[in-house]
Design an enzyme around this catalytic site. Structure first.
Site, mmCIF file in Angstrom:
data_model
loop_
_atom_site.group_PDB
_atom_site.id
_atom_site.type_symbol
_atom_site.label_atom_id
_atom_site.label_comp_id
_atom_site.label_asym_id
_atom_site.label_seq_id
_atom_site.Cartn_x
_atom_site.Cartn_y
_atom_site.Cartn_z
ATOM 1 N N TYR A 155 -65.402 66.460 45.291
ATOM 2 C CA TYR A 155 -65.569 65.501 46.379
ATOM 3 C C TYR A 155 -67.034 65.147 46.633
ATOM 4 O O TYR A 155 -67.335 64.040 47.068
ATOM 5 C CB TYR A 155 -64.987 66.070 47.681
ATOM 6 C CG TYR A 155 -63.497 65.909 47.816
ATOM 7 C CD1 TYR A 155 -62.622 66.588 46.972
ATOM 8 C CD2 TYR A 155 -62.956 65.086 48.797
ATOM 9 C CE1 TYR A 155 -61.256 66.461 47.118
ATOM 10 C CE2 TYR A 155 -61.581 64.955 48.956
ATOM 11 C CZ TYR A 155 -60.736 65.644 48.104
ATOM 12 O OH TYR A 155 -59.392 65.511 48.255
ATOM 13 N N ASP A 177 -51.612 75.263 38.257
ATOM 14 C CA ASP A 177 -50.368 74.647 37.767
ATOM 15 C C ASP A 177 -49.175 75.563 38.065
ATOM 16 O O ASP A 177 -48.141 75.122 38.582
ATOM 17 C CB ASP A 177 -50.455 74.276 36.269
ATOM 18 C CG ASP A 177 -51.049 75.383 35.390
ATOM 19 O OD1 ASP A 177 -51.471 76.429 35.929
ATOM 20 O OD2 ASP A 177 -51.087 75.189 34.154
HETATM 21 C C1 IPM Z 1 -56.910 64.897 53.483
HETATM 22 C C2 IPM Z 1 -57.174 63.535 52.874
HETATM 23 C C3 IPM Z 1 -58.657 63.373 52.615
HETATM 24 C C4 IPM Z 1 -59.048 64.408 51.578
HETATM 25 C C5 IPM Z 1 -59.107 61.968 52.156
HETATM 26 C C6 IPM Z 1 -58.604 60.888 53.048
HETATM 27 C C7 IPM Z 1 -60.607 61.904 52.070
HETATM 28 O O1 IPM Z 1 -56.398 63.345 51.748
HETATM 29 O O2 IPM Z 1 -57.516 65.201 54.529
HETATM 30 O O3 IPM Z 1 -56.110 65.646 52.936
HETATM 31 O O4 IPM Z 1 -58.825 64.215 50.372
HETATM 32 O O5 IPM Z 1 -59.608 65.437 51.985
#
Ligand code: IPM
Ligand code: NAD
Ligand code: MN
Length: 349
Positions: free
Chosen positions: A141, A221
Site C-alpha cells: 500500500y 492461500d
Molecule cells: C478497507 C478498504 C481500503 C483498504 C481501501 C478503500 C483503501 O478496502 O478498509 O478494507 O484497502 O485498506
C-alpha cells in the site's frame, strides 16, 4: 470530561450508516451522562465534489486533534478514472498514515439468528469468534517506488517490511490473544516472498515473550481455504496489509454480510474506527444499507478509543437486541431500513 469525536461520513452509504452511529452515540451520551462533542468533516469523493482535495487539511487537523475518529466509507465511481494518489481512497491511506494507526483490528463472529445468512453450514460456523489483526501502514500500500509507466506499459509496486513494523503489530496480536483464546495464527507467503520470511522470523522472535500464547504459521492461500472450511478454528489472525484486507472481507461470509463487520485502527494517538465495508455505491441513498458495521465500529471506538467499556457493551447489546427482535436489512434478507434499524438500536439503549 468532554470527548471530541470526529465523524467522517465520506461517500456512498457512508453518510447513511454514520447518521445511525451518531444517533446511537448521542443516546449513549445521554444515558451514561457522557459529554460527546461531534464534528463532521469532508473526506474522499465528498471532498472532491466540493472542489477540495480528498483529504482536506481542515479534516486532517480535526482528526489529529480529536479523541477518536469514526469514518463511514470512501470511494466513488465518478473518480475511478483518477490515478491512485488522487482518488477518494487515497484520503483514507493518508489519514491512517498521519494518525499512525498501524494495527487494524477486524473481528468476525457467528451471530445467533444469522446462521442462515451465511453460505457456510451451521455446524461449520458454530462457535466462530475470530479477529484479524492487519498491519495497516506498510507493505504494498505504501512501498516506494510505485508507478504505472504508460510509455513502457509497465507498472511497479514495492513490497517492503522492516523488523520494527512487524514487531509492533505482532505485539498487538499477542497481547490481544492473551485476553481471548491465547492462539495466534500468523499468515504469510514465506514459501515465495522474502518479506514474508522476515515477517515469520520476527513473529517467532516476538512469540518468545509470550510463552502462554500458542503460535502457528499458515500460508495465505491455505489460510483462505481454512477460513471458509474451519472458521471456528481461528482465534487471532495476524497478517500484513494486503493479505489482511482480503482475509477480513472473506470473514464477512461468517456473518453473512460485509455490512456486519466493524474495525478499529490503533496507534499511539487517536484511533480510527470504520466499518470494513466500502461505499457500496449501487445501494447508496436508498436507506437500505446495513448500519451494523458502523454501529459496532462506534462500540469499538467507545471501548478502545475512549476507554468507555460499559458504554461500548451497552451499544453492542443494543445491536444484538435489534437483531434478536428480527429486524434485518436487505443484505440479510429483510425489509428493515437503515434508519428503522438505527431507531431500534437507540430504543434498545
Ligand atoms: C478497507 C478498504 C481500503 C483498504 C481501501 C478503500 C483503501 O478496502 O478498509 O478494507 O484497502 O485498506
Ligand atoms: P463494498 O464493500 O462497498 O461493497 C461490496 C458488496 O457488499 C456490494 O454488493 C455492497 O452492496 C455490499 N455491501 C457493503 N456494505 C454494505 C452494507 N453496509 N449494507 C449492505 N450491503 C453492503 O466494496 P466494493 O463494491 O468493492 O467497493 C465500492 C467502493 O468502496 C470502491 O470505491 C472502494 O474503493 C471503496 N471501499 C472503501 C472502503 C473504506 O472506505 N474503508 C472499503 C472497501 C471499499
Ligand atoms: Mn478492504
Amino acid at each position: 470530561m468532554a470527548y471530541k469525536v470526529v465523524l467522517l461520513p465520506g461517500d456512498g452509504i457512508g453518510p447513511e450508516v454514520i447518521r445511525e452511529a451518531r444517533r446511537a452515540l448521542e443516546r449513549i451520551g445521554g444515558t451514561f451522562q457522557r459529554d460527546f462533542t461531534f464534528s463532521e468533516h469532508l473526506i474522499g469523493g465528498a471532498a472532491l465534489k466540493a472542489n477540495r482535495p480528498p483529504l482536506p487539511a481542515s479534516t486532517l487537523e480535526a482528526a489529529m486533534a480529536s479523541d477518536a475518529v469514526l469514518l463511514g466509507a470512501v470511494g466513488d465511481p465518478a473518480f475511478d478514472h483518477l490515478p491512485p494518489g488522487s482518488r477518494p481512497e487515497s484520503a483514507l491511506l493518508a489519514l491512517r498514515k498521519s494518525l499512525g494507526v498501524f494495527a487494524n483490528l477486524r473481528p468476525a463472529r457467528a451471530w445467533n439468528g444469522l446462521e442462515d445468512n451465511s453460505p457456510l453450514k451451521k455446524e461449520t460456523l458454530a462457535g466462530t469468534d475470530m479477529i484479524v489483526v492487519r498491519e495497516l501502514l506498510g507493505g504494498l500500500y505504501y512501498g516506494e517506488p510505485r508507478e504505472w509507466n504508460r510509455a513502457t506499459d509497465q507498472a511497479i509496486n514495492t513490497l517492503r517490511y522492516a523488523r520494527p513494523e512487524v514487531e509492533r503489530v505482532a505485539r498487538v496480536a499477542f497481547d490481544l490473544a492473551r485476553l481471548r483464546g491465547k492462539r495466534v495464527v500468523s499468515v504469510d507467503k514465506a514459501n515465495v516472498l522474502e518479506t514474508s520470511q522476515l515477517w515469520r522470523a520476527v513473529v517467532n522472535d516476538v512469540a518468545k515473550s509470550y510463552p502462554d500464547v500458542q503460535l502457528t504459521h499458515e500460508y495465505v492461500d491455505a489460510c483462505a481455504m481454512k477460513l471458509a472450511c474451519a472458521p471456528a478454528s481461528f482465534d487471532v489472525v495476524l497478517t500484513e496489509n494486503l493479505f489482511g484486507d482480503i482475509l477480513s472481507d472473506e470473514a464477512g461470509a461468517i456473518c453473512g454480510s460485509l455490512g456486519m463487520l466493524p474495525s478499529a485502527s490503533l496507534g499511539a494517538g487517536p484511533g480510527l474506527f470504520e466499518p470494513v465495508h466500502g461505499s457500496a455505491p449501487t445501494i447508496a441513498g436508498k436507506n437500505i444499507a446495513n448500519p451494523c458495521g458502523a454501529l459496532l465500529s462506534a462500540a469499538m471506538m467507545l471501548r478502545s478509543g475512549l476507554k468507555l467499556d460499559a458504554e461500548a457493551t451497552a451499544l453492542e447489546r443494543a445491536v444484538e437486541a435489534a437483531l434478536a427482535s428480527g429486524l434485518r436489512t436487505a443484505d440479510l434478507g429483510g425489509t428493515t431500513s437503515t434508519s428503522e434499524f438505527g431507531g431500534a438500536v437507540v430504543r434498545a439503549i
